[in-house]
Design an enzyme around this catalytic site. Structure first.
Site, short mmCIF file in Angstrom:
data_model
loop_
_atom_site.label_atom_id
_atom_site.label_comp_id
_atom_site.label_asym_id
_atom_site.label_seq_id
_atom_site.Cartn_x
_atom_site.Cartn_y
_atom_site.Cartn_z
N LYS A 20 0.82 -1.21 0.00
CA LYS A 20 0.00 0.00 0.00
C LYS A 20 0.87 1.28 0.00
O LYS A 20 2.09 1.19 0.11
CB LYS A 20 -0.96 -0.03 1.19
CG LYS A 20 -1.83 -1.31 1.22
CD LYS A 20 -2.92 -1.33 0.16
CE LYS A 20 -3.42 -2.69 -0.23
NZ LYS A 20 -4.37 -3.38 0.59
C1 LIG Z 1 -5.39 -4.52 0.85
C2 LIG Z 1 -6.85 -4.37 0.87
C3 LIG Z 1 -7.62 -4.69 2.00
C4 LIG Z 1 -7.06 -5.43 3.18
O1 LIG Z 1 -6.08 -4.77 3.85
P1 LIG Z 1 -5.24 -5.53 4.97
O2 LIG Z 1 -4.54 -4.43 5.68
O3 LIG Z 1 -4.31 -6.46 4.26
O4 LIG Z 1 -6.20 -6.25 5.85
C5 LIG Z 1 -8.96 -4.36 2.00
N1 LIG Z 1 -9.54 -3.78 0.94
C6 LIG Z 1 -8.85 -3.50 -0.18
C7 LIG Z 1 -9.56 -2.82 -1.31
C8 LIG Z 1 -7.50 -3.80 -0.25
O5 LIG Z 1 -6.81 -3.55 -1.38
#
Ligand SMILES: *Cc1c(COP(=O)(O)O)cnc(C)c1O
Length: 392
Positions: free
Chosen positions: A187
């Site tokens: 991210k």
């Molecule tokens: C990465 C992601 C998540 C989950 O995030 P985590 O921190 O790994 O639990 C949820 N929604 C979307 C759209 C994502 O890309």
């Protein structure tokens, strides 16, 4: 022509700089590696950055969304409206609450929930709506908030892609009732695993904090730190969802650089847009004048009618050029569990199906050097020009 890239370029990799490395070492030497003062600092920085009154760190965005649903009072038999064009966690957490995810279709160009369809999907059982700011593009929040007011719904935003995004002059994180961020390794801001809920509701913020530490009446930091010894009670069957100070050490510095990173992302985005304009693909839609895109994913939609290759063949050809790719996302209504449990047909969400069949993401992160960017765009151009149908 540019030479084939020598080493594999993964689709997403984080840029870790010296200050966060030093901060992690400082945390390790401090003796307090669990949830403590650095998590508090990251929470304060999130409030400052988003403008929200409260921020509660968790060990993932998934946990953040689960706790937000619980704080919203979502329970057995309730319905929660969300997008099928998302990562499975968004819908999974609705099921964790024994509620029913109700998908509504997206808009083809923005890949975000279509608000007119949201309103049509509301029933007396609907408790909440979970818009997903896909790829970092803010949803039409005005329309969604209006629907929420009309039908008394809680708005829980999946902002896993959207740190830094703005909508009508406001940061994502200070708009809906709850906003959930992800700091997962791919991210825009990374802590390894990690997440955050922001909200302006004090009672919800307290409940989320309590439920993320087993439902205890006092946090570990307040129980074991110097200030005072305190007894605690179990007041609810909570979860083990806390972020650690090791993770927060990364986040503190990463968050401080989010604006600078966004500038670099915008630069690469512009370079890609320019380089792919003549290819058989649809570029990401332009951003609305009153919005800021968080530039998380650079996704292209293949114009499959103008290509002799399938998407898989395109992705394989890119891998052969040492360029990693991702697919964001295969629509959830096409995934085994959701398909079988809810009996969806492919045609139930035609726009999600359309995007699902055509989308792919190319390497896009602050870590990319100018040279990496040129490698990516040369490979994409080479593969798609070779795969283009020739019209006599
Ligand atoms: C990465 C992601 C998540 C989950 O995030 P985590 O921190 O790994 O639990 C949820 N929604 C979307 C759209 C994502 O890309």
């Amino acid at each position: 022509m540019r030479e084939r890239r020598k080493s594999f370029l993964p689709f997403g990799s984080p840029l870790i700089e010296q200050p966060e490395i030093d901060e992690v070492v400082d945390t390790l030497r401090s003796g307090w590696i669990g949830t403590g003062p650095k998590v508090k600092r990251l929470e304060a920085l999130m409030c400052e950055y988003t403008g929200a009154k409260y921020a509660r760190a968790t060990n993932s965005c998934t946990a953040a969304m689960h706790l937000s649903l619980l704080a919203a009072g979502v329970k057995t038999g309730d319905e929660v409206i969300t997008s099928p064009m998302t990562f499975c966690a968004t819908a999974n957490v609705i099921l964790h609450c024994r509620a029913t995810p109700v998908f509504v279709d997206i808009e083809k160009d923005t890949m975000n929930l279509d608000p007119t369809l949201v309103e049509k999907a509301v029933t007396p059982k609907t408790k909440a709506v979970m818009p997903v700011h896909m790829a970092g593009r803010p949803c039409n929040m005005q329309a969604i908030l209006d629907i929420a007011v009309r039908h008394n719904l809680v708005v829980i935003e999946d902002a896993a892609h959207a740190i830094g995004a703005e909508y009508q002059g406001k940061k994502i994180g200070n708009i809906g009732h709850f906003t959930c961020f992800s700091f997962y390794v791919t991210k825009n801001v990374v802590t390894g695993e990690g997440g955050m809920v922001t909200t302006n509701d004090e009672e919800s913020a307290e409940m989320i904090e309590m439920m993320s530490l087993h439902g205890l009446s006092a946090t570990a930091w307040s129980r074991y730190s110097q200030k005072a010894f305190a007894h605690y009670e179990v007041i609810a069957p909570g979860y083990n969802y806390d972020m650690t100070d090791i993770e927060a050490s990364l986040g503190i510095h990463q968050l401080g650089r989010v604006e600078k990173y966004l500038k670099r992302r915008e630069q690469i985005w512009g370079r890609y847009d320019e380089a792919f304009a003549d290819l058989p693909v649809t570029l990401p839609a332009p951003v609305g004048s009153n919005e800021r895109h968080a530039r998380h994913l650079y996704t292209l939609q293949l114009d499959i009618d103008r290509l002799t290759m399938s998407r898989n063949e395109v992705l394989q050809a890119l891998h052969a050029e040492n360029i990693g790719t991702g697919i964001h996302f295969l629509s959830l209504h096409l995934q085994k569990y959701y398909r079988e449990r809810f009996g969806y047909k492919e045609s139930d969400f035609p726009n999600a199906k359309y995007v699902s069949d055509r989308t792919f993401s190319i390497p896009f992160s602050t870590k990319l050097s100018d040279d990496d960017v040129e490698d990516v765009l040369a490979a994409v151009r080479k593969v798609l020009i070779a795969g283009q149908k020739v019209h006599p």
